[in-house]
Structures are given as structure tokens and as C-alpha cells.
Design an enzyme around this catalytic site. Structure first.
Site, PDB file in Angstrom:
ATOM      1  N   HIS A   1     -26.347  -5.974  -1.392  1.00  0.00           N
ATOM      2  CA  HIS A   1     -26.097  -6.255  -2.767  1.00  0.00           C
ATOM      3  C   HIS A   1     -24.436  -6.962  -2.830  1.00  0.00           C
ATOM      4  CE1 HIS A   1     -29.148  -3.908  -4.654  1.00  0.00           C
ATOM      5  NE2 HIS A   1     -29.110  -3.209  -3.612  1.00  0.00           N
TER       6      HIS A   1
ATOM      7  N   HIS B   1     -31.066  -5.327   3.077  1.00  0.00           N
ATOM      8  CA  HIS B   1     -30.385  -6.167   2.343  1.00  0.00           C
ATOM      9  C   HIS B   1     -28.938  -5.723   1.710  1.00  0.00           C
ATOM     10  CE1 HIS B   1     -32.887  -3.581  -0.321  1.00  0.00           C
ATOM     11  NE2 HIS B   1     -31.830  -3.572  -1.164  1.00  0.00           N
TER      12      HIS B   1
HETATM   13  P1  5GP Z   1     -32.423  -1.353  -3.344  1.00  0.00           P
HETATM   14  O1  5GP Z   1     -32.262  -0.119  -4.351  1.00  0.00           O
HETATM   15  O2  5GP Z   1     -33.494  -1.348  -2.522  1.00  0.00           O
HETATM   16  O3  5GP Z   1     -31.080  -1.594  -2.695  1.00  0.00           O
HETATM   17  O4  5GP Z   1     -32.347  -2.600  -4.278  1.00  0.00           O
HETATM   18  C1  5GP Z   1     -33.672  -3.481  -4.365  1.00  0.00           C
HETATM   19  C2  5GP Z   1     -33.291  -4.653  -5.418  1.00  0.00           C
HETATM   20  O5  5GP Z   1     -34.131  -5.541  -5.197  1.00  0.00           O
HETATM   21  C3  5GP Z   1     -32.945  -4.191  -6.848  1.00  0.00           C
HETATM   22  O6  5GP Z   1     -31.973  -4.754  -7.263  1.00  0.00           O
HETATM   23  C4  5GP Z   1     -33.925  -5.200  -7.447  1.00  0.00           C
HETATM   24  O7  5GP Z   1     -33.439  -5.671  -8.820  1.00  0.00           O
HETATM   25  C5  5GP Z   1     -34.266  -6.158  -6.734  1.00  0.00           C
HETATM   26  N1  5GP Z   1     -35.672  -6.740  -6.537  1.00  0.00           N
HETATM   27  C6  5GP Z   1     -36.708  -5.960  -6.548  1.00  0.00           C
HETATM   28  N2  5GP Z   1     -37.766  -6.818  -6.384  1.00  0.00           N
HETATM   29  C7  5GP Z   1     -37.230  -8.243  -6.721  1.00  0.00           C
HETATM   30  C8  5GP Z   1     -37.912  -9.566  -6.677  1.00  0.00           C
HETATM   31  O8  5GP Z   1     -39.315  -9.516  -6.701  1.00  0.00           O
HETATM   32  N3  5GP Z   1     -37.006 -10.629  -6.637  1.00  0.00           N
HETATM   33  C9  5GP Z   1     -35.761 -10.509  -6.788  1.00  0.00           C
HETATM   34  N4  5GP Z   1     -35.074 -11.597  -6.822  1.00  0.00           N
HETATM   35  N5  5GP Z   1     -35.016  -9.153  -6.789  1.00  0.00           N
HETATM   36  C10 5GP Z   1     -35.863  -8.150  -6.731  1.00  0.00           C
END
Ligand code: 5GP
Ligand code: ZN
Length: 142
Positions: free
Chosen positions: A103, A101
């Protein structure tokens, strides 16, 4: 192929709700549930890929194109002054959800957020040796 244990695959299938902002046949974009700043969104491929290296490059192009489209509207809708695009790959880089993903984080002149500290090379030889090592590896792969 989707992954049954993956929270983002569940968002794609509709099993878990999200606040969608943009969608194509291949990607989905929705608000991050824990925004760094309000309007912080994620772009994900609808198919399950773990990280940048697992992701087909065509899909990468689709994600960048979506970032241009959705990012523009995030900036306009929030009145932001800038936008960070960030992708965390692997646990050491802060990846918590192992479905690739990107951001999109709207930034404001006075939001007070800081980038991480920078370091330096011992000398130019160290930098040159590392650049050459990386370049050789790229040539070995391509
Ligand atoms: P990572 O640290 O893996 O790059 O970011 C994962 C992101 O996913 C985090 O910013 C977190 O807030 C978001 N996230 C985790 N679970 C959910 C969810 O169930 N729904 C949404 N909309 N975002 C999520
Ligand atoms: Zn997934």
C-alpha cells in the site's frame, strides 16, 4: 502462474478494470478502490504470490523501486506531506486479498489518521530474550 479466483490476477489480465498509475514487465501499480486518502495506490507483482514470504526477493526489490518512483509522483500529484508504505501479511495482519501487495498511502499534516497504540516490554530481559530468539532463528535459516 496466475490464480483464477484472485481479484488482483484479474486486474493484471484486464478482466477487471483498474486506474493504472505505473507498470513494468514485472509489477503493476493502480489506485486502491477504497482509499484511506485520495491517491492511495497499490503495487502488485504481475505473477501471483500470496505474501512477503512467498515473494522472490528480486521482485521485492522491484516493488520497492516502484514505490520510490510512484510514491514520489503520488506525493507531488496530491500535495501530500508524507507517505506510508504498508504491507499486510496474513489475515491476522489485516490481509484481505491474498496476492502480495504494497500500500502507498499519501499523508497530510492534518489528516487526523493515527497509528496504532504501542505497548511495552515487562523489562529489558524480556526484550533481550526475544531479540536473541529471533536472531537465532534468522541464523538457522540463513
Ligand atoms: P489488504 O487488506 O489485503 O492489505 O488490502 C486489499 C486492498 O485492496 C484494500 O485496500 C481494498 O480497498 C483493495 N481492493 C480490493 N478489491 C479491489 C479492486 O477490485 N480494485 C482495486 N483497485 N482495489 C481493490
Ligand atoms: Zn493473484
Amino acid at each position: 502462474m496466475n490464480n483464477q479466483d484472485c481479484i488482483f490476477c484479474k486486474i493484471v489480465s484486464g478482466e477487471i478494470p483498474c486506474f493504472k498509475i505505473y507498470e513494468t514487465d514485472q509489477i503493476l501499480s493502480f489506485l486502491d478502490i477504497g482509499p484511506v486518502n485520495k491517491g492511495h495506490a497499490l503495487i502488485i507483482p504481475k505473477e501471483h504470490y500470496k505474501n512477503i514470504w512467498d515473494l522472490p526477493s528480486d521482485l521485492g526489490k522491484e516493488i520497492i523501486s516502484a514505490a520510490q518512483i510512484a510514491g514520489d509522483s503520488i506525493v507531488k500529484a496530491t500535495g501530500a506531506d508524507g507517505l506510508n508504505l504498508i504491507m499486510n501479511n496474513n489475515e491476522a495482519a489485516g490481509q484481505l486479498v491474498f496476492h502480495a501487495h504494497l500500500h502507498l498511502i499519501p499523508r497530510f499534516n492534518e489528516d487526523g489518521l493515527k497509528h496504532w497504540d504501542q505497548s511495552e516490554y515487562k523489562n529489558m530481559d524480556e526484550a533481550m530474550a526475544l531479540a536473541q530468539k529471533i536472531e537465532k532463528m534468522i541464523k538457522g535459516i540463513n
